[in-house]
Scaffold this active site. Structure first.
Site: not given
Length: 356
Positions: A202-203
């Protein structure tokens, strides 16, 4: 033909690694690294592992808002383009580096070629979507990964030449995935059992920059009833630590939290995973190519074919929907969507034909 290539992040390094070799067999290339991904684990390791030539120039431009980062890149690229006098500026994907490269070329009168043109999530709240649209309409040559991308451009009436070449990341995946799949040692080194863990990443700013959504993300990850390998992007690591949530993940017996991983190691972990849980566009596609089901932590995606075929499910940050999707069996059919592994050759041929 003199080609000036602009790259700046992990997916672009992978795509450029596929194209630079065949491109340099018949043309000259100047490779510019904007610095958008500057961490060694997100940058240098991809050059060494994939054989991408070292950048001819590194601009060192990272961090800041989308607008300020793009503006600084554009200001730095303008004299580079003027000095190099290329016949074409080649850009990949949908990042700030892509937009800055396209504008630097178009504003100095140099034709722009866009690899991965025509991708649309139809969600203008995503910075990447705005970048895609602007770059496509600034480009003289638009090189598409899929029939859907081609149809998107036809509907929008772009002025540049459009060609379906396939996806250059397929070229790399077809070369690397078979050997990476056999690297069970890279899986076992993290204490994981092949086929019995979830690979999570996740970014996206929409997931990690908002404290409330970041907390939702953490609750979702902690609820997964399998071991979870979570390579943390530097941005995500910083947001979790600032919000006081990092230790919750690190204390979980089911979560294995690591720094970012190189391409070969991440590919080995992808190919041997039970499923992928991600907000990354590139990893959605790589999961499909590896035959691994994907659960996407976004409300929309540019890789709509993977959704339509049932290999990918959009859940945003809905915990119940994500847990349900993770338990679904993958479809039996997995047609070849994005080409035959020779897209890079077609990219070079199209550049030669239209701009050479």
């Amino acid at each position: 033909m003199n080609v000036l290539t602009v790259v700046g992040n992990r997916p672009q390094f992978i795509k450029a690694a596929a194209v630079s070799g065949p491109l340099r067999q018949s043309h000259s290339e100047v490779l510019i690294h904007t610095g958008q991904h500057f961490d060694e684990a997100l940058s240098g390791v991809f050059f060494s592992e994939l054989g991408l030539p070292s950048p001819d120039r590194e601009l060192g431009i990272a961090r800041g808002s989308n607008s300020s980062q793009t503006a600084r890149m554009l200001a730095a690229l303008e004299p580079v383009v003027t000095e190099a006098r290329p016949d074409v500026v080649l850009v990949y994907g949908d990042t700030n580096s892509t937009l800055a490269g396209a504008l630097a070329g178009a504003q100095t009168g140099v034709p722009v070629a866009h690899v991965e043109a025509g991708m649309r999530s139809f969600d203008r709240s995503m910075p990447e979507e705005l970048n895609r649209v602007l770059v496509d309409h600034a480009s003289a040559l638009l090189l598409c990964s899929s029939e859907i991308a081609l149809a998107n451009l036809e509907r929008e009436g772009v002025s540049g030449a459009v060609e379906l070449v396939g996806d250059v990341m397929v070229d790399v995946a077809m070369n690397v995935q078979p050997s990476a799949r056999a690297r069970l040692d890279l899986v076992q080194a993290h204490g994981l059992t092949p086929g019995d863990y979830v690979l999570a990443t996740a970014h996206r700013a929409g997931n990690v920059d908002d404290c409330e959504r970041l907390a939702q993300l953490v609750e979702l990850l902690l609820a997964v009833p399998h071991q979870v390998l979570l390579p943390l992007h530097p941005r995500t690591h910083g947001r979790l630590r600032a919000a006081g949530l990092l230790e919750r993940l690190q204390r979980s017996e089911r979560l294995v939290v690591t720094p970012p991983l190189g391409y070969v190691e991440l590919t080995a972990l992808l190919c041997n995973a039970r499923a992928v849980l991600t907000d990354s566009g590139g990893l959605q596609k790589e999961a499909y190519l590896a035959g691994v089901r994907c659960v996407t932590l976004r409300p929309s995606t540019e890789w709509v074919e993977t959704i339509e075929l049932g290999w990918n499910v959009l859940v945003d940050l809905d915990k119940a929907a994500a847990l349900d999707a993770l338990e679904r069996e993958p479809p039996v059919e997995r047609p070849r969507l994005y080409g035959d592994g020779r897209a890079s050759e077609r990219v070079v041929a199209a550049l030669t034909l239209h701009l050479g």
